[in-house]
Design a protein around this motif. Structure first.
Motif, PDB file in Angstrom:
ATOM      1  N   ASN A  13      -8.370 107.017  56.203  1.00  0.00           N
ATOM      2  CA  ASN A  13      -8.516 105.923  55.239  1.00  0.00           C
ATOM      3  C   ASN A  13      -8.189 104.587  55.902  1.00  0.00           C
ATOM      4  OD1 ASN A  13      -5.566 105.396  54.984  1.00  0.00           O
ATOM      5  ND2 ASN A  13      -5.558 107.452  54.079  1.00  0.00           N
ATOM      6  N   PRO A  14      -8.563 103.475  55.265  1.00  0.00           N
ATOM      7  CA  PRO A  14      -8.315 102.155  55.848  1.00  0.00           C
ATOM      8  C   PRO A  14      -6.836 101.855  56.071  1.00  0.00           C
ATOM      9  CG  PRO A  14      -9.987 102.000  54.142  1.00  0.00           C
ATOM     10  CD  PRO A  14      -9.421 103.390  54.061  1.00  0.00           C
ATOM     11  N   GLN A  15      -5.957 102.445  55.271  1.00  0.00           N
ATOM     12  CA  GLN A  15      -4.523 102.184  55.442  1.00  0.00           C
ATOM     13  C   GLN A  15      -4.028 102.724  56.787  1.00  0.00           C
ATOM     14  OE1 GLN A  15      -5.801 103.648  52.456  1.00  0.00           O
ATOM     15  NE2 GLN A  15      -5.961 101.536  51.698  1.00  0.00           N
ATOM     16  N   LYS A  16      -4.464 103.942  57.149  1.00  0.00           N
ATOM     17  CA  LYS A  16      -4.104 104.498  58.460  1.00  0.00           C
ATOM     18  C   LYS A  16      -4.718 103.668  59.584  1.00  0.00           C
ATOM     19  CE  LYS A  16      -3.544 109.412  57.265  1.00  0.00           C
ATOM     20  NZ  LYS A  16      -4.067 110.788  57.523  1.00  0.00           N
ATOM     21  N   HIS A  17      -5.940 103.238  59.353  1.00  0.00           N
ATOM     22  CA  HIS A  17      -6.627 102.428  60.357  1.00  0.00           C
ATOM     23  C   HIS A  17      -5.851 101.139  60.617  1.00  0.00           C
ATOM     24  CE1 HIS A  17     -10.870 100.988  61.837  1.00  0.00           C
ATOM     25  NE2 HIS A  17     -10.010 101.108  62.805  1.00  0.00           N
ATOM     26  N   ALA A  18      -5.423 100.485  59.549  1.00  0.00           N
ATOM     27  CA  ALA A  18      -4.648  99.255  59.693  1.00  0.00           C
ATOM     28  C   ALA A  18      -3.341  99.517  60.425  1.00  0.00           C
ATOM     29  CB  ALA A  18      -4.374  98.649  58.318  1.00  0.00           C
ATOM     30  N   GLN A  19      -2.685 100.627  60.084  1.00  0.00           N
ATOM     31  CA  GLN A  19      -1.440 100.971  60.780  1.00  0.00           C
ATOM     32  C   GLN A  19      -1.670 101.099  62.282  1.00  0.00           C
ATOM     33  OE1 GLN A  19      -0.241 104.618  58.737  1.00  0.00           O
ATOM     34  NE2 GLN A  19       1.461 103.546  57.795  1.00  0.00           N
ATOM     35  N   GLU A  79      -0.616  90.652  60.150  1.00  0.00           N
ATOM     36  CA  GLU A  79      -0.850  91.929  59.475  1.00  0.00           C
ATOM     37  C   GLU A  79      -1.804  91.794  58.295  1.00  0.00           C
ATOM     38  OE1 GLU A  79       2.568  94.269  58.613  1.00  0.00           O
ATOM     39  OE2 GLU A  79       3.421  94.058  60.634  1.00  0.00           O
ATOM     40  N   ASP A  80      -1.783  90.653  57.615  1.00  0.00           N
ATOM     41  CA  ASP A  80      -2.700  90.463  56.495  1.00  0.00           C
ATOM     42  C   ASP A  80      -4.149  90.463  56.974  1.00  0.00           C
ATOM     43  OD1 ASP A  80      -0.654  90.340  54.636  1.00  0.00           O
ATOM     44  OD2 ASP A  80      -0.505  88.155  54.711  1.00  0.00           O
ATOM     45  N   LYS A 140      -5.054  94.162  57.933  1.00  0.00           N
ATOM     46  CA  LYS A 140      -5.243  94.996  56.736  1.00  0.00           C
ATOM     47  C   LYS A 140      -6.539  94.638  56.022  1.00  0.00           C
ATOM     48  CE  LYS A 140      -0.292  95.743  55.929  1.00  0.00           C
ATOM     49  NZ  LYS A 140       0.867  95.392  55.070  1.00  0.00           N
ATOM     50  N   ASP A 141      -6.834  93.350  55.956  1.00  0.00           N
ATOM     51  CA  ASP A 141      -8.062  92.910  55.304  1.00  0.00           C
ATOM     52  C   ASP A 141      -9.291  93.429  56.054  1.00  0.00           C
ATOM     53  OD1 ASP A 141      -9.272  91.085  53.219  1.00  0.00           O
ATOM     54  OD2 ASP A 141     -10.144  90.210  55.026  1.00  0.00           O
ATOM     55  N   GLU A 181      -9.660  97.230  55.415  1.00  0.00           N
ATOM     56  CA  GLU A 181     -10.174  97.488  54.068  1.00  0.00           C
ATOM     57  C   GLU A 181     -11.654  97.122  53.962  1.00  0.00           C
ATOM     58  OE1 GLU A 181      -8.846  98.864  51.416  1.00  0.00           O
ATOM     59  OE2 GLU A 181      -6.830  99.159  52.221  1.00  0.00           O
TER      60      GLU A 181
END
Length: 603
Positions: free
Chosen positions: A204-210, A222-223, A226-227, A230
């Motif tokens: 998912n995008p959350q893991k990708h951002a991490q 980080e914003d 994360k953007d 997503e």
């Protein structure tokens, strides 16, 4: 009406041109050449100009001079056949040159920094122009975009689809820039294509951002990251609707300090993509969409200055240089800076990015020659802050080591000037080259890949016995029967080199690399021994203007500059001190180009 043909040698092989001529008028222009390449985009423009001018005496297209010149020469041959000044057999032979009177002058447009103390500013960008009561505008659009690479094209496609009037100004003679030189691959998580083509069903995008944030080593916004994570899956679907056919997946190589549970195969490949130069397919899709929606394009037209309302802290337009003439263009909603990074600007690299400057001095940079930091300079001229400077997109152009997880690293270790191992050799490529750069500067000595005769038998080997023998003969690879002899050849302490190889061999025997967390190629190295000097191939710099998640440029006090946006590699803060893996750049380029356009559409 009759058809005439000519052939010439192009960058990707033989190029042919076919002209249909009736009553001294060229009524159709066709040809056979390598499709879906940067050169093909330029040839398409040459064909249009031949028809428009009813003449084969058209200019080559800057940015793909060799290919466009070859097609023009083929067309000139065809026209000479029509005039009776050249035999059809000669015109159809690509090795037969044009007569001297009509021979084209081929110039690549390449600039050489290699081996020079090059600190000159290659950008045409100038200081801001202040808005006054006397300022006159020659043209007016809702949105003006500087640069026609992936970010600029994505912005043009999105903004025009929102019903905005759009002008894109491109410094070169064709769009695409470094995006076209790329493989066109894009990182995204949680898409239906990832589920279809990979084993990662719950990503998912959350893991990708991490993952991206960890790779950023506490230096990224980080914003922004994360953007991007997503938005990436939405961009994959958007491109699919435009005609991109996603048909496979793979992953970047690991990063030793990041847990495998947030890793996944996220690199999306489209039909015809995945290799250098295939990004031209993506560029063409975006160009066609923008044109369909009414966007206008000016070529050989660099934006050189922003027109700035000082009282309102607002960018209200641009100055464009066209045929040595400056034209003022009003941007009613805003300006999007999408001119890439400082890739081919030694002056900015010297000031802002020591690793990239070193690459310009001693290595090969494959970015478009038009990437000279124009947008960054113009953004700074009106107070825009810069961020994220310092890293590079570096890889080994000879071995391709660490470029993706489908090809394991062979049994080999990297050693520094002290003969010591210093990095995980199968980590993603730019992570390796950040360490290589630092070691070489700290010890003022090259670093080397050390491997054995047995290494080239492993999957992923860039050498066969024959090619290795040729590289040894050419001096590209050094060969020795003992480690002591090899140490002398590469000028490192023999005892240190022997210890490094012995420690590696012990780790290989145990199946665990406790020193650097190597995952592949865990086999002992045995003689004869070889040494290959590490040398980066540079795909661009990291760092640019500081932006919000809407891609609005901010100043050093974090205040947004009204009317000014930046996207892609003109923007900084979303990539860390090294490039985290293939497909990240194009993902960010598409995302931020679209986000800037969406923000402008809401105004």
């Amino acid at each position: 009406m009759a058809e005439y043909q000519g052939k010439a040698q192009g960058f990707h092989g033989t190029v042919s041109a076919e002209l249909e001529i009736a009553d001294n008028k060229i009524v159709s222009v066709a040809g056979d050449y390598a499709k879906n390449t940067v050169g093909s985009l330029a040839i398409d423009r040459v064909k249009s100009e031949i028809l428009a001018k009813n003449s084969v005496d058209v200019d080559a297209i800057s940015g793909a001079t060799f290919s466009s010149t070859a097609y023009r020469d083929a067309a000139k041959k065809a026209y000479l056949v029509y005039q009776g000044k050249m035999a059809a057999e000669e015109a159809a032979d690509p090795n037969v040159e044009l007569p001297k009177a009509v021979k084209s002058d081929v110039a690549t447009g390449a600039s050489e920094y290699h081996g020079k103390k090059a600190i000159w500013n290659t950008s045409p960008a100038k200081r801001q122009v202040y808005l006054t009561e006397d300022t006159q505008f020659d043209e007016s659009y809702d949105v003006v975009i500087a640069g026609g690479g992936g970010a600029g094209l994505a912005a043009a496609a999105q903004a025009s689809s929102e019903g905005l009037s759009v002008l894109l100004c491109e410094k070169a003679g064709l769009v695409g820039g470094s995006t076209s030189y790329s493989g066109g691959v894009i990182q995204a998580a949680g898409t239906k294509y990832q589920k279809k083509y990979s084993q990662y069903q719950d990503d998912n995008p959350q893991k990708h951002a991490q993952y991206w944030i960890k790779a950023g080593e506490e230096t990224v916004d980080e914003d922004l990251v994360k953007d991007l994570a997503e938005g990436a899956p939405k961009n994959i679907e958007w491109l699919a609707k435009l005609g991109i056919n996603w048909n496979s997946m793979y992953g970047n190589c690991h990063i030793p300090y990041i847990n495998d549970d947030i890793f996944a195969d996220r690199i999306h490949v489209y039909e015809g993509g995945g290799m250098a130069g295939n990004g031209a397919i993506l560029s063409k899709v975006l160009l066609d969409e923008a044109k369909k929606n009414g966007a206008e394009f000016w070529y050989n037209a660099p934006i050189v200055s922003l027109i700035f309302d000082q009282e309102k802290n607002k960018v209200v337009g641009v100055q464009v240089k066209q045929n040595e003439t400056l034209r003022n263009v009003k941007a009613k909603k805003g300006v999007v800076l999408a001119t890439a990074g400082i890739d081919n600007n030694p002056s900015l690299a010297f000031k802002l990015n020591r690793q990239h400057y070193d690459d310009l001095q001693h290595k090969t940079c494959l970015s478009a020659k038009s990437d000279t930091g124009d947008g960054i300079i113009m953004g700074m001229s009106v107070g825009g802050a810069i961020t994220g400077m310092g890293g590079c997109i570096d890889f080994d152009g000879k071995t391709g080591n660490g470029t993706d997880d489908r090809m394991p690293t062979i049994p080999a270790i990297f050693v520094n000037g002290a003969g010591k191992r210093f990095v995980c050799e199968d980590a993603t490529y730019a992570y390796q080259y950040r360490a290589i750069f630092e070691q070489e500067k700290q010890l003022a000595h090259p670093t080397y890949m050390i491997f054995g005769e047995n290494s080239i038998e492993e999957k992923g080997s860039p050498w066969t016995k024959d090619t290795l023998a040729k590289d040894v003969q050419a001096g590209i690879v050094l060969k020795a029967n003992s480690l002591e002899e090899l140490a002398e050849l590469i000028d490192v302490p023999a005892d240190s080199l022997e210890e490094s190889v012995n420690v590696w061999n012990q780790a290989a025997a145990s199946g665990h690399d406790s020193s650097f967390a190597r995952q592949t190629g865990l086999k002992a190295i045995s003689g004869p021994y070889y040494a290959f000097k590490n040398a980066a191939t540079n795909l661009g710099s990291i760092g640019g203007l500081k932006i919000t998640t809407d891609c609005q440029v901010v100043d050093n006090f974090e205040e947004p500059i009204t009317g000014l946006y930046a996207a892609g590699l003109t923007a900084g803060g979303w990539l860390g001190p090294y490039y985290p893996g293939s497909g990240t750049a194009v993902s960010g380029i598409i995302h931020q180009g679209r986000k800037a356009a969406m923000a402008l559409a809401k105004l």
